[in-house]
Write an enzyme that holds these catalytic residues in place. Structure first.
Site, mmCIF file in Angstrom:
data_model
loop_
_atom_site.group_PDB
_atom_site.id
_atom_site.type_symbol
_atom_site.label_atom_id
_atom_site.label_comp_id
_atom_site.label_asym_id
_atom_site.label_seq_id
_atom_site.Cartn_x
_atom_site.Cartn_y
_atom_site.Cartn_z
ATOM 1 N N ALA A 1 0.846 -1.209 0.000
ATOM 2 C CA ALA A 1 0.000 0.000 0.000
ATOM 3 C C ALA A 1 0.872 1.247 0.000
ATOM 4 O O ALA A 1 0.534 2.267 0.579
ATOM 5 C CB ALA A 1 -0.922 -0.020 1.215
ATOM 6 N N ASP B 1 -0.971 -4.823 3.100
ATOM 7 C CA ASP B 1 0.434 -4.505 3.430
ATOM 8 C C ASP B 1 0.861 -5.360 4.620
ATOM 9 O O ASP B 1 0.070 -6.203 5.103
ATOM 10 C CB ASP B 1 0.609 -2.996 3.676
ATOM 11 C CG ASP B 1 2.000 -2.503 3.274
ATOM 12 O OD1 ASP B 1 2.992 -3.002 3.849
ATOM 13 O OD2 ASP B 1 2.098 -1.652 2.383
ATOM 14 N N ARG C 1 13.553 2.143 -5.903
ATOM 15 C CA ARG C 1 14.932 2.625 -6.108
ATOM 16 C C ARG C 1 15.167 3.952 -5.407
ATOM 17 O O ARG C 1 14.272 4.751 -5.265
ATOM 18 C CB ARG C 1 15.164 2.882 -7.605
ATOM 19 C CG ARG C 1 15.452 1.672 -8.387
ATOM 20 C CD ARG C 1 16.098 2.062 -9.693
ATOM 21 N NE ARG C 1 15.133 2.449 -10.703
ATOM 22 C CZ ARG C 1 15.475 2.944 -11.894
ATOM 23 N NH1 ARG C 1 16.761 3.125 -12.179
ATOM 24 N NH2 ARG C 1 14.566 3.244 -12.792
ATOM 25 N N ASN D 1 13.941 -7.856 -2.857
ATOM 26 C CA ASN D 1 12.609 -7.943 -3.471
ATOM 27 C C ASN D 1 12.240 -9.364 -3.879
ATOM 28 O O ASN D 1 11.053 -9.711 -3.867
ATOM 29 C CB ASN D 1 12.495 -6.944 -4.627
ATOM 30 C CG ASN D 1 12.292 -5.515 -4.105
ATOM 31 O OD1 ASN D 1 12.184 -5.306 -2.895
ATOM 32 N ND2 ASN D 1 12.248 -4.541 -4.993
ATOM 33 N N SER E 1 6.708 -4.989 -8.937
ATOM 34 C CA SER E 1 7.939 -4.806 -8.172
ATOM 35 C C SER E 1 9.154 -5.030 -9.070
ATOM 36 O O SER E 1 9.115 -5.823 -10.011
ATOM 37 C CB SER E 1 7.983 -5.804 -7.005
ATOM 38 O OG SER E 1 6.745 -5.838 -6.334
ATOM 39 N N ASN E 2 10.234 -4.355 -8.739
ATOM 40 C CA ASN E 2 11.463 -4.431 -9.541
ATOM 41 C C ASN E 2 12.588 -5.201 -8.860
ATOM 42 O O ASN E 2 12.595 -5.285 -7.643
ATOM 43 C CB ASN E 2 11.949 -2.996 -9.837
ATOM 44 C CG ASN E 2 11.239 -2.411 -11.044
ATOM 45 O OD1 ASN E 2 11.180 -3.059 -12.085
ATOM 46 N ND2 ASN E 2 10.716 -1.205 -10.911
ATOM 47 N N HIS F 1 12.632 -4.773 -18.788
ATOM 48 C CA HIS F 1 12.370 -3.457 -18.193
ATOM 49 C C HIS F 1 13.668 -2.913 -17.626
ATOM 50 O O HIS F 1 13.888 -2.844 -16.443
ATOM 51 C CB HIS F 1 11.338 -3.633 -17.072
ATOM 52 C CG HIS F 1 10.883 -2.341 -16.469
ATOM 53 N ND1 HIS F 1 10.555 -1.236 -17.206
ATOM 54 C CD2 HIS F 1 10.662 -1.983 -15.172
ATOM 55 C CE1 HIS F 1 10.167 -0.262 -16.393
ATOM 56 N NE2 HIS F 1 10.233 -0.704 -15.157
HETATM 57 N N1 APR Z 1 3.584 -7.842 1.927
HETATM 58 C C1 APR Z 1 2.868 -6.735 1.649
HETATM 59 N N2 APR Z 1 3.439 -5.510 1.497
HETATM 60 C C2 APR Z 1 4.759 -5.413 1.623
HETATM 61 C C3 APR Z 1 5.579 -6.536 1.902
HETATM 62 C C4 APR Z 1 4.933 -7.789 2.065
HETATM 63 N N3 APR Z 1 5.632 -8.904 2.331
HETATM 64 N N4 APR Z 1 6.863 -6.118 1.966
HETATM 65 C C5 APR Z 1 6.847 -4.780 1.740
HETATM 66 N N5 APR Z 1 5.590 -4.353 1.530
HETATM 67 C C6 APR Z 1 5.092 -3.009 1.281
HETATM 68 C C7 APR Z 1 5.814 -1.951 2.118
HETATM 69 O O1 APR Z 1 5.419 -1.991 3.490
HETATM 70 C C8 APR Z 1 5.398 -0.655 1.404
HETATM 71 O O2 APR Z 1 4.197 -0.133 1.946
HETATM 72 O O3 APR Z 1 5.319 -2.566 -0.054
HETATM 73 C C9 APR Z 1 5.148 -1.150 -0.041
HETATM 74 C C10 APR Z 1 6.112 -0.537 -1.049
HETATM 75 O O4 APR Z 1 5.791 0.810 -1.122
HETATM 76 P P1 APR Z 1 6.879 1.959 -1.379
HETATM 77 O O5 APR Z 1 8.024 1.810 -0.448
HETATM 78 O O6 APR Z 1 6.146 3.257 -1.426
HETATM 79 O O7 APR Z 1 7.452 1.602 -2.844
HETATM 80 P P2 APR Z 1 6.753 1.938 -4.253
HETATM 81 O O8 APR Z 1 7.255 3.230 -4.745
HETATM 82 O O9 APR Z 1 5.304 1.720 -4.141
HETATM 83 O O10 APR Z 1 7.412 0.809 -5.179
HETATM 84 C C11 APR Z 1 7.089 -0.565 -4.977
HETATM 85 O O11 APR Z 1 7.149 -1.099 -7.307
HETATM 86 O O12 APR Z 1 7.694 0.102 -9.233
HETATM 87 C C12 APR Z 1 8.154 -0.803 -8.263
HETATM 88 O O13 APR Z 1 10.529 -0.337 -8.119
HETATM 89 C C13 APR Z 1 9.298 -0.249 -7.433
HETATM 90 O O14 APR Z 1 9.957 -2.339 -6.416
HETATM 91 C C14 APR Z 1 9.246 -1.130 -6.212
HETATM 92 C C15 APR Z 1 7.761 -1.400 -6.056
#
Ligand code: APR
Length: 316
Positions: free
Chosen positions: A11, A34, A85, A98, A122-123, A178
């Site tokens: 989220a 999340d 990133r 990741n 995710s990346n 990508h």
């Molecule tokens: N289960 C659910 N949510 C998780 C888990 C998990 N096991 N591990 C991490 N998260 C959640 C984090 O708590 C965080 O709220 O994933 C979310 C990631 O959000 P951001 O840090 O804001 O990252 P964001 O910019 O959304 O990017 C997420 O998408 O485009 C790709 O490169 C980017 O790998 C990255 C991903």
């Protein structure tokens, strides 16, 4: 008619923005999932978005949770969980953390949403699609990665800026992984049917191609974290094609065996997306230069998958 259900794992920036687009398009009910520490964030963002309904006129139910049981029955699951990133990082620098996250998320999806179609965001994307495929055990048509929709949108946006025309009229295609070696295809780019080469000099087209390749990095440098509006928009475009069974042809990271001579990897290719997920990989004829760029990109995807299977041999 039963409403579709879309669960979004993570989220954070991308996940919450996916929820926003999905609700605004009334694609169905939305569940934001999340980790337990961020359950309040997931619930809070869901509630905030739900309160937009009366103004934006959508009836989707939007909920937040840390319990995957709440995602049960999802038609589509969008995985955005994982680190984004920071400046100076490549997407590949995120791989170890990741993979662990996407693997555990995928196991939960297999348990609670066994019939869903999973869109990975995710990346590094090409490695995450592979990880989700192995960890869910889902058939390849139900695992697909979002990258091409975003990359081609960036390419189209830069072309529109350069030409000074509406973005609506630009049609383009892009292949490959990508990463910085994605393969935009000027030969398959047109502006309301006019080949782009008749509107822009070669140097301007190359500039747009190059900017699309590093477009994500340009945004990371500006914001200190990775992009989220366009990645989310691309993911929801794919979810919409699946939920509405639109049979759209979109560039996605899809499993290719014989296609393009790829031999069993998920790589960015044009696909028909519909109710059964990836319903067909569309093969186009490439010239020798395009083919060699595609081969280079495929070899990078294979290297990434090799890193995953070296780190986690049981995913091999
Ligand atoms: N289960 C659910 N949510 C998780 C888990 C998990 N096991 N591990 C991490 N998260 C959640 C984090 O708590 C965080 O709220 O994933 C979310 C990631 O959000 P951001 O840090 O804001 O990252 P964001 O910019 O959304 O990017 C997420 O998408 O485009 C790709 O490169 C980017 O790998 C990255 C991903």
């Amino acid at each position: 008619m039963r409403r579709a259900k879309i669960s979004i794992i993570g989220a954070g920036n991308v996940g919450a923005t996916c929820a926003h687009w999905a609700a605004a398009k009334e694609l169905g009910d939305v569940v934001l999932v999340d980790i337990p520490d961020k359950e309040g964030v997931a619930k809070g963002k869901a509630l905030d978005l739900a309160c937009c309904g009366p103004m934006e006129r959508f009836d989707s139910n939007i909920t937040g949770t840390s319990d995957y049981a709440d995602a049960a029955g999802s038609d589509v699951v969008i995985v955005t969980a994982g680190l984004p990133r920071k400046p100076g990082m490549s997407r590949d620098d995120l791989i170890e953390t990741n993979v662990k996250i996407v693997r555990s998320v995928s196991e939960k999806i297999a348990e609670h949403c066994p019939e869903s179609i999973v869109i990975l965001v995710s990346n590094p994307l090409d490695a995450m699609v592979y990880t989700a495929w192995k960890a869910t055990g889902f058939p390849t048509n139900r695992i697909v990665g979002q990258a091409g929709c975003l990359d081609v949108a960036r390419y189209r946006a830069f072309l529109a800026m350069k030409i000074g025309c509406s973005i609506e009229d630009i049609s383009a295609l892009l292949l490959g992984g990508h990463g910085d070696d994605m393969v935009p295809l000027p030969r398959f780019t047109s502006v309301h049917g006019i080949p782009v080469q008749q509107l822009l000099p070669e140097s301007d087209i190359t500039e747009c191609v190059d900017r699309a390749k590093v477009g994500g990095g340009e945004i990371v440098k500006l914001m200190g974290t990775s992009a989220f509006y366009a990645p989310a928009s691309g993911s929801v475009q794919m979810a919409e094609a699946i939920i509405k069974d639109k049979k759209r042809i979109l560039p996605c990271a899809a499993y290719c065996e014989q296609e393009y001579g790829i031999g069993g990897y998920f790589v960015g290719v044009p696909c028909i997306l519909g109710a059964n997920g990836v319903e067909q990989v569309v093969e186009i004829k490439l010239d020798s230069e395009e083919k060699s760029l595609m081969d280079e990109s495929i070899s990078h995807v294979k290297d990434l998958v090799g890193i995953v299977t070296n780190m986690f041999p049981d995913l091999g």
